[in-house]
Write an enzyme that holds these catalytic residues in place. Sequence first.
Site, short mmCIF file in Angstrom:
data_model
loop_
_atom_site.label_atom_id
_atom_site.label_comp_id
_atom_site.label_asym_id
_atom_site.label_seq_id
_atom_site.Cartn_x
_atom_site.Cartn_y
_atom_site.Cartn_z
N ARG A 65 0.68 -0.97 0.08
CA ARG A 65 0.23 0.11 -0.01
C ARG A 65 0.96 1.06 0.05
O ARG A 65 1.14 2.10 -1.12
CB ARG A 65 -1.12 -0.07 1.46
N ASP A 66 1.30 1.55 0.77
CA ASP A 66 2.04 2.74 0.99
C ASP A 66 3.68 2.67 0.42
O ASP A 66 3.72 3.51 -0.10
CB ASP A 66 2.80 2.56 2.67
N CYS A 88 7.42 9.94 0.75
CA CYS A 88 6.80 10.74 1.45
C CYS A 88 6.34 11.81 -0.51
O CYS A 88 7.27 12.94 -0.08
CB CYS A 88 6.50 11.94 2.02
N ASN A 100 8.93 3.34 4.45
CA ASN A 100 8.54 3.64 5.67
C ASN A 100 9.81 3.18 6.25
O ASN A 100 10.64 2.21 5.50
CB ASN A 100 7.13 2.68 4.95
#
Lengths: 316, 316
Positions: A17-18, A244, A253
């Site tokens: 996901r991230d 980000c 992450n």
Amino acid sequence: MNEPDQRTVTLLEVAPRDGFQSIREPLPTGEKIAIIEMLVDAGVSRMELGSFVSPKAIPQMADMAEIAAHFRGETDCRMSVLIPNVKGALLALQNGFSDLVFVLSVSEAHNRNNVRQSVAQSLDQLRDVVRETSGSDVALRVDLATSFDCPFDGTVPLDDVRRVFAEAITIAPDAEFALCDTTGRADPMTVGRRFKTMMAEAPDTTVWAFHGHDTFGMGVANALYAYEAGVGIIESAAAGLGGCPFAPGATGNTATEDLHFAFEEGGVATGIDRAILLEAADRIAALPGGKTASHLREVPRGRAIASRPEGNRDAA
Amino acid sequence: MNEPDQRTVTLLEVAPRDGFQSIREPLPTGEKIAIIEMLVDAGVSRMELGSFVSPKAIPQMADMAEIAAHFRGETDCRMSVLIPNVKGALLALQNGFSDLVFVLSVSEAHNRNNVRQSVAQSLDQLRDVVRETSGSDVALRVDLATSFDCPFDGTVPLDDVRRVFAEAITIAPDAEFALCDTTGRADPMTVGRRFKTMMAEAPDTTVWAFHGHDTFGMGVANALYAYEAGVGIIESAAAGLGGCPFAPGATGNTATEDLHFAFEEGGVATGIDRAILLEAADRIAALPGGKTASHLREVPRGRAIASRPEGNRDAA
């Protein structure tokens, strides 16, 4: 005190996901599925598989339904999907997911940028999600993004986290809650203290998670301080995939393999096999357009995998 | 409990010693001096300036006498030099240093490789150093290298550290002691436990330090766990300069600026100005042939320097 090797932590894998969403060019669905399968093989027990968001906002998530279909009925790993609103929740339910992660930010500026609505509007959406799913066997988690630092407003005061959490837990008293260091700028001692404060103010039944990035080099320490404060679920991405879009130079992450080393060598079991995890991380690192950051992948593999021998551990 | 902003830690800067020695080509003495002066300007209160070792073994240290002459009488910063034997100690004294760091390894294999003698022979040398300096105002520190992991023998058992420490403290009861994670493979929980065990067995007067590397990504967390165990002196190198010749792919000492962020944002004062420290780190990173690893240098400078506003800190 427990023997060190009886202690456990859940590393909740968010690379699909991230991580994947940080890659601009759409990845082949088959490649995503192969990576997810490797992570399951490694023993990952919880994973965020993706998001049900507008494909216009995040094109990388356009194949969520297909991925969902592939993994429907998967039993070894508890798979959740991220949703920003009630529309996403309904889509997730239609696709067979009963494990939902609702995201809202503590800071107004980030919430408007991330999910294009005010914090109050997000709380209204959360209310709708709870109403739509009440009475079903849906498990809900609430991710409080920017719980420490906001890319627009800087450091986020504890009282802001308190206020948003108080509203959210009133709406969703049975939800699991995550404090998220969205920018990777939280420091370890503040992470530990903030969790202790929030946990003391929450119902005993509240389950807590920490979501962190390694941008400022605090990723492993932040996770450990969260764990020491009593947090049992730590989010991370294999290979440290991510980045980000709102923090130039930001890394992804915290790498699951780095956390695996930190916990397992300290006697805290994760249930994950480090050798297989590193193979999955290698495959993730090979994805075109991905930005990864891992320490364990940079050292000789034998040294990365070798574990402190049983009986050769310092007593806790 | 103390208010967080009344707590302090000493970041002992080792870039001029452990850092510079990792660069093969001799650096101009003037450049070394300029960098050391910047670090002093930043507020560094303790520094390892270099080693008195055979210039054949480490050519980078051949200008130690010249650097010593430049900084003799420096008062703002306590400057020490590393010595592997009594010959080095006498050279250091001749050059005006009264702050000596004697290094020996817990593991035989590393000690033979690092200082070309057995652990027993190193302990004999330590005995000679203590005899030669007794009655003078010499301050002695004993660095126990490979206190957690050895590049040749793997994990180092606690009992080995206990045994070498017990012999060393009998010889040098007034010395300060450092447990060194020479390879960067220690894990945070083991660092915390090992310090607690050793401190409980040592005289109350023993001063403790931790020396760490970031090779496995544990650098910041290891330092914090040492600090939480009661260690007041943490060694690090600006820009993360370094690299262990015996661990392929190894990175340098944990970056001072990363530790500065971790401690200061958590309310633990270092006495060091982060902006000037980062300028010094930039200059170190520009050295030809140097290998650096820093997170703080990779993020936008304003975000790296900005500190959590006073009154906006979570209570400890």
